[in-house]
Design a protein around this motif. Sequence first.
Motif, PDB file in Angstrom:
ATOM      1  N   ASN A 133       0.954  -1.324   0.077  1.00 22.60           N
ATOM      2  CA  ASN A 133      -0.033   0.026  -0.107  1.00 22.60           C
ATOM      3  C   ASN A 133       0.742   1.374   0.058  1.00 22.60           C
ATOM      4  O   ASN A 133       2.135   1.337  -0.195  1.00 22.60           O
ATOM      5  N   GLU A 134       0.346   2.460   0.340  1.00 22.05           N
ATOM      6  CA  GLU A 134       1.217   3.763   0.174  1.00 22.05           C
ATOM      7  C   GLU A 134       2.245   3.683   1.387  1.00 22.05           C
ATOM      8  O   GLU A 134       3.432   4.431   1.333  1.00 22.05           O
ATOM      9  N   LEU A 135       2.224   2.821   2.132  1.00 22.76           N
ATOM     10  CA  LEU A 135       3.175   2.820   3.354  1.00 22.76           C
ATOM     11  C   LEU A 135       4.248   2.017   3.162  1.00 22.76           C
ATOM     12  O   LEU A 135       5.568   2.186   3.344  1.00 22.76           O
ATOM     13  N   ALA A 136       3.827   0.635   2.719  1.00 21.11           N
ATOM     14  CA  ALA A 136       4.785  -0.469   2.865  1.00 21.11           C
ATOM     15  C   ALA A 136       4.491  -1.880   1.874  1.00 21.11           C
ATOM     16  O   ALA A 136       3.244  -1.705   1.340  1.00 21.11           O
ATOM     17  N   GLY A 137       5.278  -2.683   1.717  1.00 24.74           N
ATOM     18  CA  GLY A 137       4.749  -3.940   1.179  1.00 24.74           C
ATOM     19  C   GLY A 137       4.448  -5.012   2.386  1.00 24.74           C
ATOM     20  O   GLY A 137       5.322  -5.021   3.118  1.00 24.74           O
ATOM     21  N   GLY A 138       3.601  -5.835   1.992  1.00 23.91           N
ATOM     22  CA  GLY A 138       3.072  -6.869   2.875  1.00 23.91           C
ATOM     23  C   GLY A 138       3.909  -8.352   2.434  1.00 23.91           C
ATOM     24  O   GLY A 138       4.710  -8.268   1.508  1.00 23.91           O
TER      25      GLY A 138
END
Length: 309
Positions: free
Chosen positions: A134-139
Amino acid sequence: MPIVDLHCDTLTVCQEAGVDLTCGQTQLSLDQIDRGEGWCQAFAVFIPDEYRGQAAVDYFCRNLAYFRRQLEKFPGRLVQVTTAAQIRSALEAGKAAALLTVEGGCVLEGKEERIPWLAEEGVRMLTLTWNGANELAGGVREDTGLTEFGRAAVPLLEDSGIVVDLSHLGDKAFDQVMEILRRPPVASHSNSRTICPHRRNLTDRQFCQIVRRGGLVGLNFFVRFLGEDPAAVDLKTLCRHIRHFVQLGGEDHLALGSDFDGADMPPCLSQAEKLAHLGEGMLELGISRQLAEKILWKNACCFFERYGL
């Protein structure tokens, strides 16, 4: 014993179904946690990966409105808590308490101004990602690392009193977040990758990093995160994760992170009401009373106090 559980998806499941938290159709319900011994439940607003932008914000707002309606509908049975002192007070009074969290950093819409807004709405923990990016990081399924917005957002979350939750992060993003954290982190619902080699679980190195930072790890009851053969998972399996984490120095850093209504549970943990007997089960399997009490509630209370919540 009192209970503090760091994660469940019951809130969004009930909201989507249009039923109350007392419906009795879910793994966790208000009737099960309102037992007079003290229970603090972190109710997560789970935002699926397909929601982005205003759609993610709108989805959160629908669940927030539902949460507030439930508090109004059951004022004598469920109280919202936003501070460590309120959590401990509710437990000591034998009340059922609700701590509002969010699973999915897409709720921020990529905007820094959303962070103080979340804090004002009572959110006290944010799982940065679900399985995708998402806009913050990768899962774990899309490990793209931490974004520039994520680098800016993490310290702002800490400053706003929102605990940064590392569960679901990809390994690359996990390391990058740990580099910039200033306060103790949480992995609200993650187990040991050494005991069960699932990518959603923590490596020994990751767990030790959390311990060194004074953080907290919630034990997840999902059968596929507990053992490679889901049909064979039982309380002994959970205790293997506990013992391994304790060997790594985690006695004061373990809690519960059930994932009720977000995953399949073993029969011994299939309903929240069974947690009332979890302490006894731990004792029968050789876990000390002191350690059982720490896992069930004491470590979580100490963590929130240490964090300054």
